[in-house]
Design a protein around this motif. Structure first.
Motif, PDB file in Angstrom:
ATOM      1  N   VAL A   1      46.897  24.700  18.813  1.00 36.60           N
ATOM      2  CA  VAL A   1      47.313  25.501  19.963  1.00 36.60           C
ATOM      3  C   VAL A   1      46.433  26.738  20.093  1.00 36.60           C
ATOM      4  O   VAL A   1      45.946  27.082  21.174  1.00 36.60           O
ATOM      5  CB  VAL A   1      48.794  25.922  19.843  1.00 36.60           C
ATOM      6  N   GLY A   2      46.227  27.408  18.971  1.00 34.13           N
ATOM      7  CA  GLY A   2      45.486  28.664  18.997  1.00 34.13           C
ATOM      8  C   GLY A   2      44.025  28.525  19.377  1.00 34.13           C
ATOM      9  O   GLY A   2      43.444  29.456  19.946  1.00 34.13           O
ATOM     10  N   LYS A   3      43.404  27.382  19.080  1.00 33.50           N
ATOM     11  CA  LYS A   3      41.968  27.238  19.325  1.00 33.50           C
ATOM     12  C   LYS A   3      41.636  26.843  20.768  1.00 33.50           C
ATOM     13  O   LYS A   3      40.462  26.795  21.133  1.00 33.50           O
ATOM     14  CB  LYS A   3      41.364  26.216  18.364  1.00 33.50           C
ATOM     15  N   ILE A   4      42.659  26.559  21.560  1.00 37.88           N
ATOM     16  CA  ILE A   4      42.400  26.207  22.958  1.00 37.88           C
ATOM     17  C   ILE A   4      41.851  27.431  23.677  1.00 37.88           C
ATOM     18  O   ILE A   4      42.491  28.478  23.726  1.00 37.88           O
ATOM     19  CB  ILE A   4      43.691  25.720  23.661  1.00 37.88           C
ATOM     20  N   GLU A   5      40.651  27.313  24.222  1.00 28.49           N
ATOM     21  CA  GLU A   5      40.019  28.453  24.886  1.00 28.49           C
ATOM     22  C   GLU A   5      40.550  28.607  26.304  1.00 28.49           C
ATOM     23  O   GLU A   5      40.578  27.657  27.076  1.00 28.49           O
ATOM     24  CB  GLU A   5      38.492  28.264  24.913  1.00 28.49           C
ATOM     25  N   VAL A   6      40.970  29.819  26.602  1.00 26.58           N
ATOM     26  CA  VAL A   6      41.463  30.146  27.940  1.00 26.58           C
ATOM     27  C   VAL A   6      40.574  31.246  28.497  1.00 26.58           C
ATOM     28  O   VAL A   6      40.581  32.375  27.998  1.00 26.58           O
ATOM     29  CB  VAL A   6      42.928  30.605  27.901  1.00 26.58           C
ATOM     30  N   ALA A   7      39.793  30.923  29.509  1.00 21.92           N
ATOM     31  CA  ALA A   7      38.836  31.886  30.062  1.00 21.92           C
ATOM     32  C   ALA A   7      39.460  32.686  31.198  1.00 21.92           C
ATOM     33  O   ALA A   7      40.350  32.206  31.907  1.00 21.92           O
ATOM     34  CB  ALA A   7      37.592  31.161  30.561  1.00 21.92           C
ATOM     35  N   GLY A   8      38.962  33.916  31.359  1.00 21.96           N
ATOM     36  CA  GLY A   8      39.386  34.748  32.483  1.00 21.96           C
ATOM     37  C   GLY A   8      40.572  35.623  32.176  1.00 21.96           C
ATOM     38  O   GLY A   8      41.237  35.478  31.129  1.00 21.96           O
ATOM     39  N   ASP A   9      40.852  36.538  33.095  1.00 20.03           N
ATOM     40  CA  ASP A   9      41.983  37.453  32.968  1.00 20.03           C
ATOM     41  C   ASP A   9      42.885  37.395  34.186  1.00 20.03           C
ATOM     42  O   ASP A   9      43.661  38.320  34.442  1.00 20.03           O
ATOM     43  CB  ASP A   9      41.477  38.894  32.775  1.00 20.03           C
TER      44      ASP A   9
ATOM     45  N   GLU B   1      45.896  35.607  36.712  1.00 20.58           N
ATOM     46  CA  GLU B   1      47.285  35.278  36.451  1.00 20.58           C
ATOM     47  C   GLU B   1      47.423  33.930  35.740  1.00 20.58           C
ATOM     48  O   GLU B   1      48.249  33.772  34.820  1.00 20.58           O
ATOM     49  CB  GLU B   1      48.059  35.241  37.770  1.00 20.58           C
ATOM     50  N   THR B   2      46.611  32.950  36.144  1.00 24.49           N
ATOM     51  CA  THR B   2      46.678  31.627  35.521  1.00 24.49           C
ATOM     52  C   THR B   2      46.338  31.694  34.035  1.00 24.49           C
ATOM     53  O   THR B   2      47.011  31.089  33.192  1.00 24.49           O
ATOM     54  CB  THR B   2      45.707  30.658  36.216  1.00 24.49           C
ATOM     55  N   ALA B   3      45.296  32.449  33.715  1.00 27.85           N
ATOM     56  CA  ALA B   3      44.893  32.596  32.315  1.00 27.85           C
ATOM     57  C   ALA B   3      45.969  33.306  31.501  1.00 27.85           C
ATOM     58  O   ALA B   3      46.255  32.924  30.353  1.00 27.85           O
ATOM     59  CB  ALA B   3      43.575  33.369  32.234  1.00 27.85           C
ATOM     60  N   LEU B   4      46.582  34.330  32.077  1.00 27.51           N
ATOM     61  CA  LEU B   4      47.632  35.065  31.375  1.00 27.51           C
ATOM     62  C   LEU B   4      48.832  34.174  31.082  1.00 27.51           C
ATOM     63  O   LEU B   4      49.431  34.247  30.005  1.00 27.51           O
ATOM     64  CB  LEU B   4      48.060  36.282  32.201  1.00 27.51           C
ATOM     65  N   VAL B   5      49.182  33.305  32.044  1.00 24.36           N
ATOM     66  CA  VAL B   5      50.303  32.391  31.847  1.00 24.36           C
ATOM     67  C   VAL B   5      49.991  31.400  30.733  1.00 24.36           C
ATOM     68  O   VAL B   5      50.863  31.083  29.900  1.00 24.36           O
ATOM     69  CB  VAL B   5      50.621  31.640  33.155  1.00 24.36           C
ATOM     70  N   LYS B   6      48.767  30.910  30.691  1.00 27.68           N
ATOM     71  CA  LYS B   6      48.383  29.956  29.639  1.00 27.68           C
ATOM     72  C   LYS B   6      48.451  30.613  28.257  1.00 27.68           C
ATOM     73  O   LYS B   6      48.914  29.996  27.298  1.00 27.68           O
ATOM     74  CB  LYS B   6      46.974  29.421  29.904  1.00 27.68           C
ATOM     75  N   ARG B   7      47.971  31.852  28.158  1.00 29.52           N
ATOM     76  CA  ARG B   7      48.028  32.548  26.868  1.00 29.52           C
ATOM     77  C   ARG B   7      49.478  32.810  26.464  1.00 29.52           C
ATOM     78  O   ARG B   7      49.821  32.760  25.279  1.00 29.52           O
ATOM     79  CB  ARG B   7      47.252  33.863  26.942  1.00 29.52           C
ATOM     80  N   GLU B   8      50.304  33.088  27.458  1.00 29.96           N
ATOM     81  CA  GLU B   8      51.728  33.298  27.161  1.00 29.96           C
ATOM     82  C   GLU B   8      52.343  32.012  26.613  1.00 29.96           C
ATOM     83  O   GLU B   8      53.169  32.045  25.687  1.00 29.96           O
ATOM     84  CB  GLU B   8      52.470  33.744  28.420  1.00 29.96           C
ATOM     85  N   LYS B   9      51.934  30.872  27.181  1.00 31.64           N
ATOM     86  CA  LYS B   9      52.424  29.587  26.668  1.00 31.64           C
ATOM     87  C   LYS B   9      51.971  29.371  25.230  1.00 31.64           C
ATOM     88  O   LYS B   9      52.757  28.931  24.374  1.00 31.64           O
ATOM     89  CB  LYS B   9      51.915  28.440  27.548  1.00 31.64           C
ATOM     90  N   GLN B  10      50.704  29.663  24.967  1.00 28.45           N
ATOM     91  CA  GLN B  10      50.192  29.497  23.605  1.00 28.45           C
ATOM     92  C   GLN B  10      51.011  30.313  22.616  1.00 28.45           C
ATOM     93  O   GLN B  10      51.435  29.822  21.558  1.00 28.45           O
ATOM     94  CB  GLN B  10      48.717  29.937  23.533  1.00 28.45           C
ATOM     95  N   SER B  11      51.215  31.582  22.942  1.00 28.08           N
ATOM     96  CA  SER B  11      51.968  32.470  22.058  1.00 28.08           C
ATOM     97  C   SER B  11      53.403  31.984  21.883  1.00 28.08           C
ATOM     98  O   SER B  11      53.936  31.975  20.764  1.00 28.08           O
ATOM     99  CB  SER B  11      51.949  33.892  22.638  1.00 28.08           C
ATOM    100  N   ALA B  12      54.034  31.548  22.983  1.00 28.80           N
ATOM    101  CA  ALA B  12      55.428  31.091  22.920  1.00 28.80           C
ATOM    102  C   ALA B  12      55.563  29.804  22.121  1.00 28.80           C
ATOM    103  O   ALA B  12      56.557  29.592  21.406  1.00 28.80           O
ATOM    104  CB  ALA B  12      55.970  30.892  24.338  1.00 28.80           C
ATOM    105  N   MET B  13      54.573  28.921  22.220  1.00 29.25           N
ATOM    106  CA  MET B  13      54.630  27.662  21.475  1.00 29.25           C
ATOM    107  C   MET B  13      54.544  27.904  19.974  1.00 29.25           C
ATOM    108  O   MET B  13      55.302  27.327  19.188  1.00 29.25           O
ATOM    109  CB  MET B  13      53.512  26.730  21.952  1.00 29.25           C
ATOM    110  N   ILE B  14      53.639  28.796  19.580  1.00 30.11           N
ATOM    111  CA  ILE B  14      53.545  29.101  18.146  1.00 30.11           C
ATOM    112  C   ILE B  14      54.773  29.883  17.692  1.00 30.11           C
ATOM    113  O   ILE B  14      55.232  29.743  16.548  1.00 30.11           O
ATOM    114  CB  ILE B  14      52.245  29.875  17.839  1.00 30.11           C
ATOM    115  N   ALA B  15      55.340  30.694  18.589  1.00 29.55           N
ATOM    116  CA  ALA B  15      56.569  31.412  18.256  1.00 29.55           C
ATOM    117  C   ALA B  15      57.708  30.433  17.995  1.00 29.55           C
ATOM    118  O   ALA B  15      58.546  30.657  17.103  1.00 29.55           O
ATOM    119  CB  ALA B  15      56.937  32.368  19.383  1.00 29.55           C
ATOM    120  N   ALA B  16      57.740  29.340  18.759  1.00 32.08           N
ATOM    121  CA  ALA B  16      58.765  28.311  18.528  1.00 32.08           C
ATOM    122  C   ALA B  16      58.597  27.705  17.144  1.00 32.08           C
ATOM    123  O   ALA B  16      59.582  27.473  16.421  1.00 32.08           O
ATOM    124  CB  ALA B  16      58.659  27.229  19.604  1.00 32.08           C
TER     125      ALA B  16
END
Length: 492
Positions: A111-119, A121-136
């Motif tokens: 999950v963590g190694k998936i590269e998400v480019a840009g800043d 709204e779409t990129a922010l949502v993807k990073r939020e998903k990454q963080s939430a998935m590892i939090a789970a």
């Protein structure tokens, strides 16, 4: 008939996910489009499910990068987390503890190694998903080392806004968890001996997170009235965890370029703000990584030593040396602010040495005018490092309490001498009571003393509470005076 993983007794955390017998297969069909060969992926995973091989299923998901599909727009945050939570349930069905830990780390890494480019709204949502998935995954694991590693990954993936310090509790659970007391309590609750290397990685992640927070706040032009409070809180949080990083280097043989970087950073932080984190920074110069600065950054180390236990005159002598004075420009230190802080620290040292201080002595020590003395005393009291009153008629400052900047072997020896003298006085009072025939008072003293908290007695006599003050803690001391209340005597 082949055994299906879904027929295994449901894990408590999976009862909301495994809502049907074919949930496993439906999850695979959801993940398949993100792989290079969806049909082969489905066949491979179906075979693992039918064979009851949880490890093989997880390895297939990880090796094919299937979890990347959960970051796509078609999945809402809660849907992505729910699907990922089902995958984490399979970890408990692996059967081999070492393989289970290996797959847990690999799943988080996928999950963590998936590269998400840009800043955007779409990129922010993807990073939020990454963080939430590892939090789970973090919430479902119980091993202390695993939780430390996962928390570090969550911090690295989290948006800087989720890490901002100085806000009310509850605004951001992750920011709340980074509070030092909260994190230390969590580490103790997890209940396992965590290697220094794992703690170091966690603390470094927090430091990186605070750097992102400070960068974010530096760009904030919204007129937020709490910005200064947040910047101060982020700087303090960062400095605390830099100190924790350095504390994990316990031997000289462990020192490396990373330890040297943090030692330099901690030293600069302690010089810039020696007041707010006074207690935390007192033993900074004893840490092996900081001691090593004597060779690599001698000027910085010498200046740090002055801020730890020197006085204003030592500081003046330092700044008068051409080869030392360049340290301020080299490390971006404000010389005028450093001078102000040294004046305050010199006042604290003076207060630790004397119970009454004439205005003239303070003016001489701080190199100020007599009319400026009272303002400096007010500043010292406001800092929390000392408590004092001013007798304006006699022109003296009466010290009630003061921290000691360094408390080592010499200070312990001096305290022992004072306590021994105090003990002699106490026994003299007891003997006088005994000889006077007032035996009831004499006999009641030991019982009374057991009922009175030792810190109250120490406060009454202005001495140190030895239970609360190991050699490296903040200690307030001053001359011990014989009080006229025999019921408040501490038997040593």
């Amino acid at each position: 008939m082949a055994t299906s993983l879904s027929q295994t007794p449901p894990h408590p955390s999976s009862t909301l996910v495994n809502i049907s017998d074919d949930a496993d297969l439906r999850l695979i069909r959801v993940l398949a489009p993100a792989t290079s060969s969806p049909s082969n992926f489905e066949t491979e995973c179906t075979t693992a499910i039918q064979g009851g091989d949880a490890a093989k299923l997880l390895r297939s998901v990880i090796s094919n990068g299937a979890v990347a599909g959960l970051l796509e727009d078609e999945f809402a945050l809660d849907e992505a987390v729910s699907a990922f939570s089902l995958l984490t349930v399979y970890l408990d069905r692996v059967g081999d503890a070492s393989v289970e830990k290996e797959l847990c780390a690999a799943l988080a890494e996928s999950v963590g190694k998936i590269e998400v480019a840009g800043d955007d709204e779409t990129a922010l949502v993807k990073r939020e998903k990454q963080s939430a998935m590892i939090a789970a995954l973090f919430n479902l694991r119980s091993d202390a080392v695993e939780k430390v590693r996962l928390l570090a990954q969550i911090i690295d993936l989290a948006d800087a806004t989720a890490l901002i310090q100085g806000q009310d509790r509850g605004v951001s659970p992750l920011a709340d968890m980074l509070d030092v007391a909260t994190l230390k309590a969590s580490l103790a609750l997890w209940g396992s001996e965590i290697p220094d290397e794992e703690l170091r990685a966690l603390y470094e992640a927090i430091v990186r997170g605070m750097d992102r927070v400070l960068a974010l706040l530096s760009k904030d032009s919204s007129g937020d009235k709490t910005k200064l409070k947040k910047v101060k809180a982020a700087n303090e949080c960062k400095q605390k965890y830099v100190l924790f990083v350095l504390a994990t280097y316990t031997e000289e043989s462990q020192l490396d370029n990373t330890s040297a970087k943090y030692a330099e950073e901690a030293s600069i932080g302690a010089i810039r703000d020696p007041i707010n984190l006074f207690s935390s920074q007192r033993q900074l110069t004893s840490l092996p990584a900081v001691v090593a600065l004597q060779k690599s950054k001698p000027a910085l180390h010498d200046l740090l030593k002055i801020f730890m236990d020197g006085k204003l005159q030592d500081y003046r002598d330092f700044t008068s040396m051409p080869d030392k004075n360049s340290v301020f420009a080299t490390f971006n230190l404000d010389e005028s602010e450093c001078a102000k802080n040294m004046c305050l620290l010199s006042l604290v040292s003076l207060a630790a040495e004397h119970e009454e201080i004439p205005y003239s002595v303070i003016a001489s020590t701080l190199e100020i005018k007599d009319e400026e003395v009272e303002q400096w005393v007010i500043t010292g009291v406001s800092s929390g490092l000392m408590e004092a009153k001013m007798d304006q008629l006699r022109k003296v400052v009466l010290v009630e309490r003061c921290v000691v900047r360094q408390f080592g072997t010499n200070e312990w020896a001096a305290l022992k001498v004072r306590l021994d003298a105090w003990k002699t006085n106490v026994r003299g009072v007891l003997d006088a009571l005994k000889n006077s025939g007032n035996l009831s008072v004499h006999r009641s003293l030991p019982i009374l003393l057991k009922l009175l908290p030792i810190h109250c007695l120490c406060s009454h006599f202005n001495v140190v509470d030895l239970r609360q003050c190991p050699a490296r803690d903040t200690i307030g001391t001053r001359d011990i005076k014989q009080e006229q209340n025999p019921s408040l005597i501490l038997l040593v």
